[in-house]
Design an enzyme around this catalytic site. Structure first.
Site, PDB file in Angstrom:
ATOM      1  N   ILE A 168       0.739  -1.126  -0.046  1.00 26.63           N
ATOM      2  CA  ILE A 168      -0.127   0.004   0.057  1.00 26.63           C
ATOM      3  C   ILE A 168       0.912   1.344   0.051  1.00 26.63           C
ATOM      4  CG2 ILE A 168      -1.982  -1.332   1.166  1.00 26.63           C
ATOM      5  CD1 ILE A 168      -1.459   0.454   3.633  1.00 26.63           C
ATOM      6  N   ASN A 171      -7.182  -3.018   5.905  1.00 26.99           N
ATOM      7  CA  ASN A 171      -6.721  -3.657   7.430  1.00 26.99           C
ATOM      8  C   ASN A 171      -5.178  -3.271   7.579  1.00 26.99           C
ATOM      9  OD1 ASN A 171      -6.359  -5.932   9.548  1.00 26.99           O
ATOM     10  ND2 ASN A 171      -4.988  -6.467   8.136  1.00 26.99           N
ATOM     11  N   PHE A 186       4.730   0.864  15.836  1.00 24.98           N
ATOM     12  CA  PHE A 186       5.885   0.648  16.605  1.00 24.98           C
ATOM     13  C   PHE A 186       5.901   0.171  17.929  1.00 24.98           C
ATOM     14  CE2 PHE A 186       7.161   3.656  13.157  1.00 24.98           C
ATOM     15  CZ  PHE A 186       8.669   3.233  13.000  1.00 24.98           C
ATOM     16  N   VAL A 189       6.206  -0.259  21.943  1.00 22.65           N
ATOM     17  CA  VAL A 189       6.211   1.036  22.993  1.00 22.65           C
ATOM     18  C   VAL A 189       7.480   1.394  23.181  1.00 22.65           C
ATOM     19  CG1 VAL A 189       5.682   1.470  25.253  1.00 22.65           C
ATOM     20  CG2 VAL A 189       4.021   0.317  23.991  1.00 22.65           C
ATOM     21  N   TYR A 199       0.703   6.009  16.367  1.00 24.80           N
ATOM     22  CA  TYR A 199      -0.161   5.295  15.809  1.00 24.80           C
ATOM     23  C   TYR A 199      -1.782   5.688  16.244  1.00 24.80           C
ATOM     24  CZ  TYR A 199      -3.092   0.811  15.438  1.00 24.80           C
ATOM     25  OH  TYR A 199      -3.877  -0.065  15.187  1.00 24.80           O
ATOM     26  N   VAL A 244      -6.236  -7.180  20.032  1.00 19.73           N
ATOM     27  CA  VAL A 244      -6.238  -8.759  19.659  1.00 19.73           C
ATOM     28  C   VAL A 244      -4.770  -9.077  19.612  1.00 19.73           C
ATOM     29  CG1 VAL A 244      -6.545 -10.076  17.690  1.00 19.73           C
ATOM     30  CG2 VAL A 244      -7.942  -8.087  18.044  1.00 19.73           C
TER      31      VAL A 244
END
Length: 264
Positions: A63, A89, A94, A96, A181, A218
């Site tokens: 993408i 999706n 990155f 933490v 993010y 997830v």
């Protein structure tokens, strides 16, 4: 040109994307394309699902490469005359404790999660056939109010401003969250609302349903092993949206979690 319906899931050689492909192979009446940047990994994922008795197809897709997106676009147009379901999706995050300077994390994360997703929409949304579905995987949290009111060109400028502010070290002072993010996914959530509004204005008769959704926390390479949900559980809401019945008048332009609309 085939009359078969077709679904495409971006970034789907592992994690939630792979789980979405698995579920669609079982429930979607048509061809389901697993896509991946790396052809070898993508084909390995297809082979894994084939061992489960499923029949996914594969197409390479990076993408971050506009030519790769356009190659997929041209393939879908020639073979199928368009597209019925698109699940955006693909994304990166990155860790933490990653030592990469924050401004570099911001630039790389926004490049993939927001700007590349926008490119996918610009190239493939015009191909989506009447009664089609477009699903954006996102999450929702408090975000600066200018984002909510944005049109697409303004949203792009705001995302560019965030990256520029991180390079100057002033992003928190300017009111941005301290998460690249998070900002990238907030941007995608707002982008989904803007594009749903554009569909209402330009293609309302086509009854295309475009929604954003959160799969939850997830267990994936990205989210780590402590997350409470399996990838198959994380796939439930995006698959629900992908399989909304023909003629359904909603949800559209909404944000969902656990198959439920959440106001924002």
């Amino acid at each position: 040109m085939s009359s078969i319906q077709v679904a495409v899931v971006t970034g789907s050689n592992k994690g939630i994307g792979l789980a979405i492909v698995r579920a669609l192979c079982k429930k979607f009446s048509g061809d389901v394309y697993l896509t991946a940047r790396d052809t070898g990994r993508g084909q390995a994922a297809v082979a894994k699902l084939q061992e489960e008795g499923l029949k996914p197809l594969f197409h390479q897709l990076d993408i971050n490469d506009l030519q790769s997106i356009q190659t997929l676009r041209d393939f879908l147009k020639e073979k199928y005359g368009g597209l019925n379901v698109l699940v955006n999706n693909a994304g990166i995050a990155f860790k933490v404790d990653d030592p990469t300077p924050f401004h570099i994390q911001a630039e790389e994360t926004l490049k993939t999660n927001f700007f590349a997703t926008k490119d996918i929409c610009n190239e493939l949304l015009p191909l989506i056939k009447p009664l089609g579905k477009l699903i954006m995987l996102c999450f929702l949290e408090h975000h600066p109010s200018p984002l909510h009111r944005s049109v697409q060109c303004e949203l792009v400028k705001l995302m560019e401003t965030f990256v520029a502010d991180t390079k100057k070290g002033v992003h928190e002072k300017e009111g941005w969250p301290n998460t690249a993010y998070g900002v990238s996914k907030i941007g995608v959530t707002v982008l989904s609302r803007i594009q749903a509004r554009m569909l209402n204005e330009k293609r309302k008769a086509d009854q295309i349903l475009l929604n954003a959704c959160c799969p939850g926390w997830v267990r994936t390479d990205m989210a780590g092993p402590k997350a409470p949900k399996t990838p198959d559980e994380g796939a439930e809401t995006p698959v629900y949206l992908a399989l909304l019945p023909p003629g359904a008048d909603g949800p559209h332009g909404q944000y969902l979690s656990e198959k439920t609309i959440h106001p924002w």
